[in-house]
Design an enzyme around this catalytic site. Structure first.
Site, mmCIF file in Angstrom:
data_model
loop_
_atom_site.group_PDB
_atom_site.id
_atom_site.type_symbol
_atom_site.label_atom_id
_atom_site.label_comp_id
_atom_site.label_asym_id
_atom_site.label_seq_id
_atom_site.Cartn_x
_atom_site.Cartn_y
_atom_site.Cartn_z
ATOM 1 N N GLU A 1 -0.502 -4.773 14.737
ATOM 2 C CA GLU A 1 -0.844 -5.573 13.528
ATOM 3 C C GLU A 1 0.894 -5.044 13.400
ATOM 4 O OE1 GLU A 1 -1.842 -2.718 9.453
ATOM 5 O OE2 GLU A 1 -2.454 -1.986 11.618
ATOM 6 N N GLU B 1 1.156 -1.196 0.313
ATOM 7 C CA GLU B 1 -0.376 0.299 -0.239
ATOM 8 C C GLU B 1 1.047 1.488 -0.374
ATOM 9 O OE1 GLU B 1 -4.372 -0.976 2.201
ATOM 10 O OE2 GLU B 1 -2.731 -1.819 3.239
#
Length: 677
Positions: free
Chosen positions: A614, A470
């Site tokens: 994460e 991303e």
């Protein structure tokens, strides 16, 4: 390496390298810093309860499928439910707080999905309570309390019902239902969601062990519109143990047309089932889930961690819901509870192999939102169905408008098509393929056929996308997007042939002309303008798994060696290293695979229950996406499992040097067992 890991463990308050042998089914904590405490979740696929360091408190209650627009980005967000398990306990007129709880310990039992807190109160009592998100009852929870008196004591116990701040028009109710063999005291609340779209309701009741007629008298107190409680008093003699429970249910109008009455009905049902039956059915349900397990011999800490990851994945989903887990599951409001590619690419394959009925719910979630995806494609000038990057209740795009991933991260549509095909591959269910899988696969193939720009043979370009990596925004011919689109088109052709349908001949033509770019030395190029910069997460390496676009061992290794050095040591998600793990295990390098296996999650753990964030050093657990990637690295990497059009097979793989044996049980619909030694 071990020195680095030890430093990380000390930093995060963990004990992976300590002398104490880890319990492979239980994670225990006896000391913690309340300011550095990251709760662990007990959930049943519908309702999640997040632990607190304070006695008789839970941090959050989260209900799957409950969304409304408020807060971030003018999009739908998860709603906190009523906190229906918070308690108050007074002993001899003094309320117990965190400072009063001595020798406090907490324990997550992963085998039977329960969370227990125990402590001493002065020299007066030993107290323990365990709560469950009942697996057999999707909207119902239970807290079981036990108090052993060291002296004669008087207790005053209260169950407190509190509404989250975001809810409005709170209504509180209290009812007593007298039956020949039981008195039910119902503490109930309802409220509107922020826009008034949903009605959220919750109800609970005490479960006493005394015979009917001798139960404590329950008193109701109204504090304010957002909080009320019911309480009772009782005397306990020295040496005696007194036990009672609280059962409660929470549901919204997204789940039921009459949530207020249904919340009370479900609570009454739980009360009349009784504590023992509730717990026994819950344990039985989890015993059935754990028939599908991953067993590691020779590495107890890895075994405990893998059990934790499986436990969380199993906790965050359930069959028959047509719901799909978000990156943070039911551990809180992270990522607004939205559904991303995190489900189809990272979590779904592990579910599909071990719990295919849970996986079926996830594909059903997409099938029921196919019309919304068709409209999304129409809005962007394409054919077929274009699934949103972030999805919630309705299937419309829920990405905040300032994030480019909403209009440009199109590879999600290929992920959905791949998930539908893989469900057929594992289950071999042709009826399902015809009714549910084919419509998804056809519409996603039509999307890609319209999405490409036809610039000559071998140049059916896919331009202006956000890559799987991303950090690469608005690039052309991204490796993962292009290869996933090819797979989506080709699989649709295979499905048509199986069903006796005529495939659109353009699908194969388009797939054959989508380019996969290369550097001069043969390394796969991430996108047209990529020049070797750092990457956020796996992209090119996904062409080797799960796509098999690149299958030659030399080519797989060349891409691995190139891109594994492009990932920074912070700010990147756990599933990147999981893919490196999987591929090195398949290439026969167990030591390097184990290095990336540990690197995928050990630096991401948070105290005191080793919950995964994460990113390395991150503080947003629980990251179910990462858990899904790591479980895949064990199943399909070290375990060698492979999803093929003929079903699940096993290919050659290599274990870490310190693992003696890997056993995977309950695989697929036939519940097979696979081993690697």
């Amino acid at each position: 390496m071990r020195a680095l890991l030890l430093a990380l463990m000390i930093c995060f308050g963990l004990t992976a390298l300590s002398q104490t042998k880890p319990d492979v089914w239980k994670i225990k904590a006896s000391t913690w810093d309340p300011s550095n405490y990251y709760g662990v979740t007990v959930a049943n696929g519908m309702i999640g309860i997040v632990s607190s360091p304070e006695p008789f408190k839970v941090k959050d209650v989260v209900l799957a499928g409950a969304y409304d627009q408020y807060g971030r980005g003018r999009v739908s967000n998860f709603l906190r439910s009523f906190n229906l398990l918070n308690m108050q306990l007074d002993i001899d007129g003094k309320r117990i707080g965190g400072a009063d709880a001595k020798n406090m310990q907490q324990e997550l039992d992963m085998r039977h999905a329960s969370f227990t807190t125990s402590f001493d109160y002065l020299d007066k009592a030993t107290i323990s309570y365990t709560y469950y998100s009942l697996r057999q009852l999707p909207f119902t929870v239970l807290m079981d309390i036990s108090i052993t008196a060291k002296k004669d004591i008087n207790i005053n116990s209260a169950s407190v019902m509190e509404a989250p701040d975001a809810l409005k028009e709170v209504q509180n109710y209290y009812n007593e239902i007298d039956r020949p063999h039981v008195v039910l005291s119902l503490l109930t609340s309802s409220a509107k969601s922020p826009t008034g779209k949903l009605l959220m309701c919750a109800s609970n009741t005490f479960l006493f062990t005394e015979p009917h007629g001798s139960e404590p008298r329950v008193i109701h107190e109204m504090w304010d519109n957002n909080m009320h409680l019911m309480k009772f008093t009782h005397k306990i003699k020295a040496g005696e143990t007194y036990r009672y429970s609280v059962a409660g249910s929470s549901i919204t109008s997204a789940h039921h047309d009459d949530p207020l009455n249904e919340a009370e009905r479900m609570t009454i049902f739980a009360r009349l089932e009784g504590r023992d039956r509730l717990i026994n059915f819950h344990k039985k349900a989890w015993d059935e889930l754990w028939q599908s397990d991953i067993q590691i011999e020779g590495d107890d800490q890895s075994q405990q961690d893998i059990h934790s990851m499986l436990y969380h994945l199993y906790s965050f989903s359930r069959p028959g819901t047509a719901l799909s887990p978000s990156p943070m599951g039911l551990s809180g409001l992270g990522y607004n509870g939205h559904v991303f590619w995190d489900t189809e690419l990272w979590m779904y394959p592990s579910y599909l192999v071990l719990q295919p009925e849970m996986a079926k719910s996830m594909v059903e979630y997409r099938f029921q939102r196919l019309d919304a995806a068709r409209k999304n494609a129409f809005n962007h000038g394409y054919k077929g169905a274009m699934f949103p990057w972030e999805s919630a209740a309705t299937g419309v795009e829920e990405t905040p408008v300032w994030a480019l991933s909403g209009p440009f991260e199109h590879h999600i549509t290929a992920c959905v098509g791949l998930a539908a095909w893989n469900y057929y591959c594992v289950t071999q269910d042709l009826d399902w393929l015809k009714e549910k899988g084919w419509p998804i696969m056809k519409e996603t193939a039509d999307f890609w056929a319209s999405r490409v720009e036809r610039n000559g043979p071998g140049k059916f370009d896919i331009k202006n996308v956000v890559a799987a990596d991303e950090w690469a925004e608005n690039v052309d011919n991204n490796a993962w997007t292009n290869a996933a689109a090819k797979a989506c088109l080709n699989n649709a052709g295979l499905a048509a042939k199986l069903l006796g349908f005529k495939a659109d001949p353009d699908w194969g033509h388009v797939a054959a002309n989508i380019p996969i770019l290369k550097f001069a030395d043969g390394v796969t190029k991430e996108h047209a303008t990529y020049q070797g910069e750092g990457i956020k997460q796996a992209d090119v390496n996904l062409l080797s798994y799960p796509l098999k676009e690149i299958s030659a061992p030399g080519a797989i290794k060349k891409d691995l060696e190139y891109y594994s050095t492009r990932v920074p040591n912070e700010g990147t998600p756990a599933m990147t290293q999981a893919i490196f793990t999987l591929l090195y295990a398949r290439l026969g390098d167990g030591a390097k695979a184990y290095h990336f296996f540990q690197d995928a999650y050990l630096p991401n753990l948070n105290p005191p229950f080793r919950v995964i964030a994460e990113t390395k050093g991150g503080t947003n657990p629980y990251f179910a996406t990462g858990a899904g990637g790591i479980i895949q690295s064990v199943l399909m990497g070290f375990g060698g499992l492979e999803i093929t059009p003929q079903g699940i097979t096993q290919i050659k793989s290599t274990l870490p040097p310190n693992w003696k044996k890997l056993t995977i049980t309950g695989v697929g619909k036939e519940k097979k067992t696979y081993t690697v030694q």
